[in-house]
Design a protein around this motif. Structure first.
Motif, PDB file in Angstrom:
ATOM      1  N   SER A 120       0.811  -1.225   0.000  1.00  0.00           N
ATOM      2  CA  SER A 120       0.000   0.000   0.000  1.00  0.00           C
ATOM      3  C   SER A 120       0.840   1.269   0.000  1.00  0.00           C
ATOM      4  CB  SER A 120      -0.946   0.028   1.202  1.00  0.00           C
ATOM      5  OG  SER A 120      -2.023  -0.820   0.968  1.00  0.00           O
ATOM      6  N   GLU A 177      -4.891   8.191  -3.138  1.00  0.00           N
ATOM      7  CA  GLU A 177      -5.619   7.172  -2.370  1.00  0.00           C
ATOM      8  C   GLU A 177      -6.665   6.462  -3.241  1.00  0.00           C
ATOM      9  OE1 GLU A 177      -6.146   5.016   1.072  1.00  0.00           O
ATOM     10  OE2 GLU A 177      -4.818   6.742   0.929  1.00  0.00           O
ATOM     11  N   VAL A 180      -0.939   0.486 -11.020  1.00  0.00           N
ATOM     12  CA  VAL A 180      -0.991   1.807 -10.384  1.00  0.00           C
ATOM     13  C   VAL A 180      -0.637   2.895 -11.397  1.00  0.00           C
ATOM     14  CG1 VAL A 180       0.039   3.284  -8.606  1.00  0.00           C
ATOM     15  CG2 VAL A 180      -0.525   0.908  -8.065  1.00  0.00           C
ATOM     16  N   VAL A 192      -4.903   4.197  -5.800  1.00  0.00           N
ATOM     17  CA  VAL A 192      -4.389   2.978  -5.180  1.00  0.00           C
ATOM     18  C   VAL A 192      -5.526   1.996  -4.896  1.00  0.00           C
ATOM     19  CG1 VAL A 192      -3.281   2.055  -3.094  1.00  0.00           C
ATOM     20  CG2 VAL A 192      -2.319   4.051  -4.255  1.00  0.00           C
ATOM     21  N   ALA A 230       2.584   1.687  -3.357  1.00  0.00           N
ATOM     22  CA  ALA A 230       1.603   2.011  -4.395  1.00  0.00           C
ATOM     23  C   ALA A 230       1.137   3.458  -4.260  1.00  0.00           C
ATOM     24  CB  ALA A 230       0.413   1.055  -4.315  1.00  0.00           C
ATOM     25  N   HIS A 231       0.911   3.902  -3.037  1.00  0.00           N
ATOM     26  CA  HIS A 231       0.477   5.277  -2.792  1.00  0.00           C
ATOM     27  C   HIS A 231       1.568   6.259  -3.217  1.00  0.00           C
ATOM     28  CE1 HIS A 231      -0.706   8.885  -0.595  1.00  0.00           C
ATOM     29  NE2 HIS A 231      -1.929   8.403  -0.694  1.00  0.00           N
ATOM     30  N   ALA A 245       1.721   6.368  -7.064  1.00  0.00           N
ATOM     31  CA  ALA A 245       0.617   7.152  -7.648  1.00  0.00           C
ATOM     32  C   ALA A 245       0.851   8.641  -7.447  1.00  0.00           C
ATOM     33  CB  ALA A 245      -0.715   6.718  -7.041  1.00  0.00           C
TER      34      ALA A 245
END
Length: 179
Positions: A26, A43, A74, A46, A29-30, A33
């Motif tokens: 997470s 958010e 992503v 993701v 990935a955040h 992005a």
């Protein structure tokens, strides 16, 4: 549980195994992005990416690493978001964890480091989109050339040339200010 085991268990319907993958990736990935242009909507990007990854997990090639495959999703979701906006998104980056190390009792050094970091990020934001994507993946996300190629869907030669051009532009842009 490693990625292979979590994927196998997820494919068998074990949602807690997929939750382990979500928890593991997470933050990355955040950050991906946000740095690729999602900004405040990272958010949402993701969340959508994890939903798509779950839906497409049966098509995942089990002999490939999961991390670049997920980050490709992503990156695609981020691209979809910025394209849907109809304009280039403002890059929103928070790099508090990557601050230049300074002594805690050196407020001048801390201020200089903050200013340098802000100037560098401003210069990165000013790069052409493809060069920015390559530099962000390689140096901010610390992906290999192969992983960057997979995440961005480019040939490895394009990753190398766009990274090289982006770094050359950054050197020229910040040479006098950052040394």
């Amino acid at each position: 549980m490693n990625d292979d085991e979590a994927i196998a268990r997820s494919l068998e319907g074990d949602l807690s195994a997929y939750e382990a993958l979500v928890a593991r990736y997470s933050a990355l990935a955040h950050r991906t992005a946000a740095m690729l242009g999602a900004g405040d909507e990272a958010e949402d990007v993701v969340q959508e990416a994890f939903v798509k990854a779950f839906r497409h997990l049966p098509s995942f090639h089990r002999d490939s690493p999961f991390r670049p495959w997920l980050l490709r999703i992503v990156a695609n979701e981020t691209h979809n978001l910025t394209r849907a906006r109809g304009r280039r998104s403002e890059l929103s980056v928070r790099l508090g964890a990557t601050a230049v190390a300074t002594a805690p009792d050196d407020p001048e050094g801390a201020a200089v480091a903050t200013d340098r970091r802000a100037r560098l990020l401003e210069a990165v934001r000013g790069l052409p989109e493809r060069e920015r994507q390559a530099v962000v993946c390689r140096y901010f996300l610390q992906l290999s050339e192969a992983e960057t190629a997979q995440v961005l869907g480019w040939p490895i030669g394009s990753v190398k040339s766009r990274t090289h051009r982006g770094l050359a532009r950054l050197r020229e842009e910040v040479r006098d200010e950052l040394g």
